[in-house]
Enzyme design. Structure first.
Site, PDB file in Angstrom:
ATOM      1  CE  LYS A  30      -2.725   3.271   0.574  1.00  0.00           C
ATOM      2  NZ  LYS A  30      -4.005   3.731   0.158  1.00  0.00           N
ATOM      3  CB  CYS A  56      -3.205   9.316   0.436  1.00  0.00           C
ATOM      4  SG  CYS A  56      -4.909   9.288   0.969  1.00  0.00           S
TER       5      CYS A  56
HETATM    6  N1  SAJ Z   1      -1.249  14.963  -9.057  1.00  0.00           N
HETATM    7  C1  SAJ Z   1      -0.418  15.638  -9.941  1.00  0.00           C
HETATM    8  N2  SAJ Z   1      -0.180  15.081 -11.165  1.00  0.00           N
HETATM    9  C2  SAJ Z   1      -0.746  13.898 -11.545  1.00  0.00           C
HETATM   10  C3  SAJ Z   1      -1.589  13.218 -10.643  1.00  0.00           C
HETATM   11  C4  SAJ Z   1      -1.837  13.780  -9.398  1.00  0.00           C
HETATM   12  O1  SAJ Z   1       0.107  16.707  -9.645  1.00  0.00           O
HETATM   13  O2  SAJ Z   1      -0.492  13.473 -12.689  1.00  0.00           O
HETATM   14  C5  SAJ Z   1      -1.510  15.544  -7.720  1.00  0.00           C
HETATM   15  C6  SAJ Z   1      -2.980  15.891  -7.463  1.00  0.00           C
HETATM   16  O3  SAJ Z   1      -3.299  17.146  -7.988  1.00  0.00           O
HETATM   17  C7  SAJ Z   1      -3.033  15.825  -5.957  1.00  0.00           C
HETATM   18  C8  SAJ Z   1      -2.043  14.712  -5.607  1.00  0.00           C
HETATM   19  O4  SAJ Z   1      -1.218  14.556  -6.744  1.00  0.00           O
HETATM   20  O5  SAJ Z   1      -2.579  17.038  -5.373  1.00  0.00           O
HETATM   21  C9  SAJ Z   1      -2.654  13.373  -5.240  1.00  0.00           C
HETATM   22  O6  SAJ Z   1      -3.780  13.101  -6.071  1.00  0.00           O
HETATM   23  P1  SAJ Z   1      -4.086  11.648  -6.657  1.00  0.00           P
HETATM   24  O7  SAJ Z   1      -5.320  11.750  -7.464  1.00  0.00           O
HETATM   25  O8  SAJ Z   1      -2.896  11.101  -7.333  1.00  0.00           O
HETATM   26  O9  SAJ Z   1      -4.283  10.718  -5.377  1.00  0.00           O
HETATM   27  P2  SAJ Z   1      -5.148  10.799  -4.008  1.00  0.00           P
HETATM   28  O10 SAJ Z   1      -4.222  11.303  -2.942  1.00  0.00           O
HETATM   29  O11 SAJ Z   1      -6.432  11.506  -4.183  1.00  0.00           O
HETATM   30  O12 SAJ Z   1      -5.447   9.232  -3.768  1.00  0.00           O
HETATM   31  C10 SAJ Z   1      -4.354   8.328  -3.691  1.00  0.00           C
HETATM   32  C11 SAJ Z   1      -4.618   7.145  -4.622  1.00  0.00           C
HETATM   33  N3  SAJ Z   1      -3.402   6.355  -4.768  1.00  0.00           N
HETATM   34  C12 SAJ Z   1      -2.876   6.044  -5.978  1.00  0.00           C
HETATM   35  O13 SAJ Z   1      -3.376   6.409  -7.019  1.00  0.00           O
HETATM   36  C13 SAJ Z   1      -1.659   5.189  -5.989  1.00  0.00           C
HETATM   37  C14 SAJ Z   1      -5.771   6.303  -4.084  1.00  0.00           C
HETATM   38  O14 SAJ Z   1      -5.942   5.130  -4.882  1.00  0.00           O
HETATM   39  C15 SAJ Z   1      -5.481   5.895  -2.629  1.00  0.00           C
HETATM   40  O15 SAJ Z   1      -6.550   5.124  -2.082  1.00  0.00           O
HETATM   41  C16 SAJ Z   1      -5.352   7.167  -1.823  1.00  0.00           C
HETATM   42  O16 SAJ Z   1      -4.222   7.905  -2.334  1.00  0.00           O
HETATM   43  C17 SAJ Z   1      -5.133   6.786  -0.376  1.00  0.00           C
HETATM   44  O17 SAJ Z   1      -6.090   6.956   0.410  1.00  0.00           O
HETATM   45  O18 SAJ Z   1      -4.065   6.261  -0.039  1.00  0.00           O
END
Ligand code: SAJ
Length: 426
Positions: free
Chosen positions: A224, A278
């Site tokens: 995880k 996360c």
């Molecule tokens: N982000 C970027 N560029 C990208 C993708 C995301 O800058 O290409 C940024 C987003 O704007 C945001 C951050 O990253 O600020 C995180 O966003 P996210 O959509 O990647 O993830 P979370 O934090 O909303 O959810 C994540 C997910 N993990 C993964 O995709 C590996 C989700 O599946 C998990 O359940 C969650 O963390 C968790 O609870 O751990």
């Protein structure tokens, strides 16, 4: 894996009581999903406001469709919330696991939940840890219970035939798509022993359509953490490229788009930084466990954490060219189309701009009714409608790619200085 037959363990949901500790972004959807499968679900939370809201059939977070599922479960008498833990057949722990000021895991909520569960346990009970946790936490839960319940035989990797079953089943849902991902995503179930894993997986089989993969608890814990660290490292790569491109006078979005035409390259999107509860936290659980070797993960955290500062300096440089700059700040949440402000780089940037007194700040956040308290204290910060902000601003700073901002008429932006951290107007 386990050779014994557990197919019927949860065959009659109505006969089973499940207690979910922590009714937040993870615990509440899990509780609602189990209640909608017919289990009697008792949600336990330390907040009387949350307990009251849920017992009224409502929800305290923004998540598509969750309100309907909770409302149906509460009116059917299958879900109720309480401050006082009660005996159950299954206990699911879904409490927060933040870090302390020096990036060490703060496991106090997991410990408190375990302490509350221990006196209620009876033979045959199952405990599942869903909270994202450092490696070894599921084993710690067994040790903590053993301290107060010497009468119970707890499992270990060698001892399959214990009184209590303990497993880690890390949550994997993406905010904004929680109900769908809860059902469709594959799940990892890590047992303290093979029987624990098999027993816990039977519960998840009642509502998960994805595959369920059994392993031991330590592997599940690290898997995880590795998922979120993987994403953090990849976003850091994109953020670093965006800064390099600025230096070299290259459009980062065009460059990434072209690089991604390679069949084995998939660069993620740069942004204002990495936020949420996360991805900006979980890599530290690995780094703190192996500080000398977790070099890439630490560097990624540093790159992503420094991006808001970089964006802020860019805005300051643009504003320095104007006499009384008016800056439209589009978006405050940590990512698109949600209201969650936790560890939001967008909010952090607007706070830094306000503190630096860079100019008048017109904040547009369609998912919030009012500005957060941290911004309300500044005289030069106002929340406005999108149209008004675009009309009045000299500089338009796009921080979050909310759908309302993706639809902006590019003609309106022509006379403005634009700083687009998400490549919406590429
Ligand atoms: N982000 C970027 N560029 C990208 C993708 C995301 O800058 O290409 C940024 C987003 O704007 C945001 C951050 O990253 O600020 C995180 O966003 P996210 O959509 O990647 O993830 P979370 O934090 O909303 O959810 C994540 C997910 N993990 C993964 O995709 C590996 C989700 O599946 C998990 O359940 C969650 O963390 C968790 O609870 O751990």
């Amino acid at each position: 894996m386990a050779s014994f037959d557990l197919q019927t363990v949860f065959a009659e949901p109505s006969a089973k009581r499940i207690s979910v500790f922590g009714l937040g972004y993870v615990g509440l959807p899990v509780a609602a999903a189990l209640a909608s499968r017919g289990f009697e679900v008792i949600g336990v939370d330390i907040s009387s406001r949350i307990v009251d809201v849920i017992n009224a059939g409502k929800i305290h977070i923004v998540e598509p469709d969750l309100d309907m599922v909770v409302q149906a479960a509460v009116s059917a008498g299958k879900l109720r919330a309480t401050l006082d833990p009660e005996p159950a057949d299954v206990f699911i722990i879904a409490v927060p696991t933040p870090f302390t000021g020096d990036h060490q895991p703060d496991m106090s909520s997991v410990r408190e939940a375990t302490n509350a569960i221990a006196p209620l346990l009876s033979k045959g009970n199952l405990i599942i840890l869903e909270s994202t946790s450092p490696t070894g936490t599921t084993e710690n839960i067994c040790s903590w219970i053993a301290e107060t319940r010497p009468d119970l035989v707890l499992p270990d990797s060698e001892l399959d035939d214990a009184d209590i079953h303990v497993a880690h089943c890390p949550e994997r849902v993406l905010p904004g798509r929680v109900l769908r991902e809860l059902v469709d995503n594959d799940r990892i179930v890590g047992g303290i022993s093979p029987r624990c894993a098999a027993y816990a997986s039977e519960l998840y089989r009642t509502f998960v359509r994805g595959e369920i993969h059994l392993t031991n608890a330590r592997t599940a814990e690290l898997a995880k953490l590795a998922e979120n660290a993987y994403r953090d490292v990849n976003i850091a790569f994109a953020n670093e490229l965006s800064i390099i491109c600025d230096r070299l006078g290259i459009n980062v979005w065009e460059m990434i788009n072209l690089a991604n035409r390679h069949p084995r390259v998939q660069i993620l999107a740069p942004g204002a930084g990495v936020g949420g509860h996360c991805i900006s936290i979980d890599p530290w659980f690995i780094i703190s466990a192996a500080p000398e070797v977790a070099k890439v993960m630490r560097a990624a955290r540093e790159v992503n954490d420094s991006k808001p500062n970089y964006v802020c300096e860019k805005v300051k440089a643009a504003a320095a060219r104007l006499r009384q700059p008016v800056i439209a700040c589009l978006g405050l949440s940590y990512k698109a189309d949600i209201d969650d402000l936790r560890a939001s780089p967008a909010l952090h940037i607007v706070e830094m701009l306000a503190q630096a007194n860079v100019g008048e700040l017109l904040v547009v956040e369609p998912n919030l009714k009012q500005l957060p308290a941290s911004l309300r204290e500044f005289g030069g910060v106002r929340q406005t409608e999108l149209r008004q902000a675009l009309a009045e601003a000299d500089i338009v700073l796009l921080l979050v790619d909310h759908r309302q901002f993706r639809r902006i008429d590019r003609e309106m932006l022509k006379p403005k200085i634009t700083i687009d951290t998400r490549g919406v107007w590429r």
